[in-house]
Design an enzyme around this catalytic site. Structure first.
Site, mmCIF file in Angstrom:
data_model
loop_
_atom_site.group_PDB
_atom_site.id
_atom_site.type_symbol
_atom_site.label_atom_id
_atom_site.label_comp_id
_atom_site.label_asym_id
_atom_site.label_seq_id
_atom_site.Cartn_x
_atom_site.Cartn_y
_atom_site.Cartn_z
ATOM 1 N N ARG A 59 44.937 25.351 61.098
ATOM 2 C CA ARG A 59 45.443 26.889 60.791
ATOM 3 C C ARG A 59 46.585 26.939 60.825
ATOM 4 O O ARG A 59 47.074 28.040 59.742
ATOM 5 C CB ARG A 59 44.306 27.911 61.626
ATOM 6 C CG ARG A 59 44.751 29.171 61.593
ATOM 7 C CD ARG A 59 43.837 30.849 61.904
ATOM 8 N NE ARG A 59 43.801 30.019 63.419
ATOM 9 C CZ ARG A 59 44.144 30.178 64.883
ATOM 10 N NH1 ARG A 59 45.343 30.506 64.405
ATOM 11 N NH2 ARG A 59 43.619 30.070 65.353
ATOM 12 N N TYR A 112 45.636 44.527 40.361
ATOM 13 C CA TYR A 112 44.581 44.298 40.197
ATOM 14 C C TYR A 112 43.975 45.220 41.476
ATOM 15 O O TYR A 112 44.327 45.518 42.319
ATOM 16 C CB TYR A 112 44.295 43.095 41.256
ATOM 17 C CG TYR A 112 43.543 42.338 41.275
ATOM 18 C CD1 TYR A 112 42.396 41.471 40.480
ATOM 19 C CD2 TYR A 112 43.363 42.227 42.412
ATOM 20 C CE1 TYR A 112 41.875 40.686 40.253
ATOM 21 C CE2 TYR A 112 41.758 41.151 42.862
ATOM 22 C CZ TYR A 112 41.258 40.713 41.577
ATOM 23 O OH TYR A 112 39.917 39.593 42.028
ATOM 24 N N ASP A 184 53.743 40.074 42.212
ATOM 25 C CA ASP A 184 52.050 39.855 42.277
ATOM 26 C C ASP A 184 52.300 38.904 41.218
ATOM 27 O O ASP A 184 52.762 39.382 39.618
ATOM 28 C CB ASP A 184 51.086 40.180 42.044
ATOM 29 C CG ASP A 184 49.390 39.405 41.743
ATOM 30 O OD1 ASP A 184 49.925 38.369 41.105
ATOM 31 O OD2 ASP A 184 48.646 40.216 42.336
ATOM 32 N N LYS A 209 43.994 32.052 38.869
ATOM 33 C CA LYS A 209 44.100 32.593 38.137
ATOM 34 C C LYS A 209 44.217 30.860 37.031
ATOM 35 O O LYS A 209 43.866 29.381 37.415
ATOM 36 C CB LYS A 209 44.550 33.382 37.883
ATOM 37 C CG LYS A 209 43.974 34.257 38.501
ATOM 38 C CD LYS A 209 42.390 34.719 38.014
ATOM 39 C CE LYS A 209 42.060 35.699 39.835
ATOM 40 N NZ LYS A 209 42.487 37.219 39.663
HETATM 41 C C1 LIG Z 1 42.849 38.031 40.993
HETATM 42 C C2 LIG Z 1 43.453 38.576 40.933
HETATM 43 C C3 LIG Z 1 44.028 38.853 42.401
HETATM 44 C C4 LIG Z 1 43.280 38.686 43.617
HETATM 45 O O1 LIG Z 1 43.211 37.626 44.283
HETATM 46 P P1 LIG Z 1 41.929 36.678 44.823
HETATM 47 O O2 LIG Z 1 42.159 35.234 44.556
HETATM 48 O O3 LIG Z 1 40.834 37.274 43.683
HETATM 49 O O4 LIG Z 1 41.536 37.080 46.217
HETATM 50 C C5 LIG Z 1 45.353 39.383 42.642
HETATM 51 N N1 LIG Z 1 46.645 39.937 41.603
HETATM 52 C C6 LIG Z 1 46.128 39.452 40.357
HETATM 53 C C7 LIG Z 1 47.051 39.703 39.173
HETATM 54 C C8 LIG Z 1 44.522 38.768 39.932
HETATM 55 O O5 LIG Z 1 44.829 38.485 39.176
#
Ligand SMILES: *Cc1c(COP(=O)(O)O)cnc(C)c1O
Length: 405
Positions: A59, A112, A184, A209
């Site tokens: 961790r 998101y 993000d 992604k």
């Molecule tokens: C999918 C996504 C998230 C969240 O990610 P997870 O891995 O599903 O928790 C956050 N921001 C964007 C732009 C996303 O496409």
């Protein structure tokens, strides 16, 4: 170790974070272990005191996870990365570090879905005030800033409308008024957009992604810019516990080796798909950062080196047409998520953004007929042929300009 500082991104994706190891394995082994033994009581004590570098417990740090963290930090031009169990874990850990009771947060409205829910329902329970708004409107952001505004959280291009916020301008405003900017960068990846270049303080990603790219891992990462920031984030992540496992880290690091090639192909495929949709009679509007019709086309050209693989478009027939089109899709996958090698299509008002509620969707410009496509790396002819037949099946008179009657 190869020297990374002067490598181009296409080389960094292959080499960064790939550490030399005992047997000179070209691909370092997966350290599938929860804990690491000490040589002696003294060495264990020195590790805990931070007087010696080494591993204690997974961790707190693991070589396989660290390889991935180094790779993404190098690509972003950051100081270090902190891999998390999901994108949402990366986002909530970042808020936990940067915000406390009494602070105010500004968050893009096109984000998101679960990020919006986190900001609107969970953070207020901890005494953090949140304003969800259109961060592409700089004057409105300035008016919304309060003396206690500590963070502006931006997704650009935003989800699912692909609205673009001007990173340089938002950072200038935020820093002048004493706030930090978190971006993000999931939709772009560091191949197409490097937020630190525009003054951004912290970058977060869903690894799930494009970065992993193979739709087989859920993960996230935080990238920070200096040692002091890293120490604070690492301590908090260690207490909150939302870390990424070694095997997932290995898979994502493996996926990143083709990131530059994949992003190039996503961009090359998405452009003709967007053009096809834009001239289709069943389609009311198309949003794609590579189209001149995008309202922030010039900002896209300034801060992004490619348009990415995500397209949003509006069907003339609203909810009903959306449902019919989804049911007629054959080649593309009918699934949420995005950024994988396979083309995926979904209908945000009834799927990813359903939990936001109708009012929040209306505010964020998510209309009933909105469809989102994540264009994959297949042959683009197969993608367009499928969209063409599905649009025809959606019931709206779907004669295209390019297709003779
Ligand atoms: C999918 C996504 C998230 C969240 O990610 P997870 O891995 O599903 O928790 C956050 N921001 C964007 C732009 C996303 O496409």
């Amino acid at each position: 170790m190869k020297e990374h500082s002067d490598m181009a991104p296409e080389s960094l994706v292959v080499h960064a974070g790939v550490e030399e190891n005992e047997h000179l394995a070209v691909v370092p082994p997966i350290y599938q272990t929860s804990t690491f033994a000490f040589d002696s009581a003294e060495q264990g004590a020195a590790l805990f005191a931070g007087e010696r570098k080494g591993y204690i417990y997974s961790r707190m740090g693991n070589p396989t996870v660290e390889g991935l963290e180094k790779s993404i930090a190098a690509l972003e031009g950051g100081y270090a990365g902190l891999a998390c169990g999901s994108g949402m874990a990366a986002i909530h850990t970042t808020f936990a570090v940067l915000l406390q009771a009494g602070d105010h947060l500004i968050c893009s409205d096109a984000v998101y879905g679960p990020t919006c829910t986190l900001v609107e329902t969970i953070l207020p329970r901890f005494g953090i005030e949140c304003t969800v708004m259109n961060t592409s409107d700089l004057a409105a952001v300035e008016q919304t800033m309060r003396p206690n505004t500590k963070v502006i959280y931006i997704e650009t291009p935003g989800n699912p409308t692909l609205v673009i916020s001007d990173l340089e301008a938002v950072c200038e405003l935020a820093h002048r008024l004493g706030a930090k900017v978190v971006v993000d960068n999931t939709f772009m990846t560091p191949i197409l957009q490097q937020p630190f270049r525009w003054g951004v303080d912290v970058v977060v990603h869903s690894l799930t992604k494009f970065l992993n790219g193979h739709a087989d891992v859920v993960g996230g990462i935080i990238v920070v810019q200096d040692e002091a920031q890293y120490a604070t984030f690492r301590k908090t992540l260690n207490q909150l516990g939302g870390v990424l496992a070694p095997f997932e880290s290995f898979l994502v690091h493996r996926g990143i080796k083709t990131l530059a090639l994949r992003m190039q192909r996503h961009c090359e495929n998405a452009a003709p798909v967007a053009e096809f949709l834009e001239q289709h009679s069943a389609v009311e509007w198309v949003r794609f950062p590579g189209l001149k019709s995008h309202p922030q086309y010039e900002i896209a050209r300034k801060q992004m080196s490619g348009p990415g693989g995500i397209i949003a478009f509006g069907l003339k027939g609203g909810i009903d047409a959306g449902r019919k089109m989804m049911n007629a899709i054959k080649f593309c996958g009918l699934a949420v998520s995005l950024g994988g090698v396979e083309t995926l299509i979904q209908h945000p008002p009834s799927m990813t953004h359903a939990s936001m509620g109708a009012e929040a969707r209306r505010r964020a410009n998510i209309s009933d007929g909105l469809v989102r496509i994540s264009v994959g790396i297949e042959n683009v002819k197969d993608i367009i042929a499928d969209l063409e037949q599905a649009l025809a099946a959606a019931g709206t008179r779907a004669t295209t300009v390019s297709k003779p009657a």
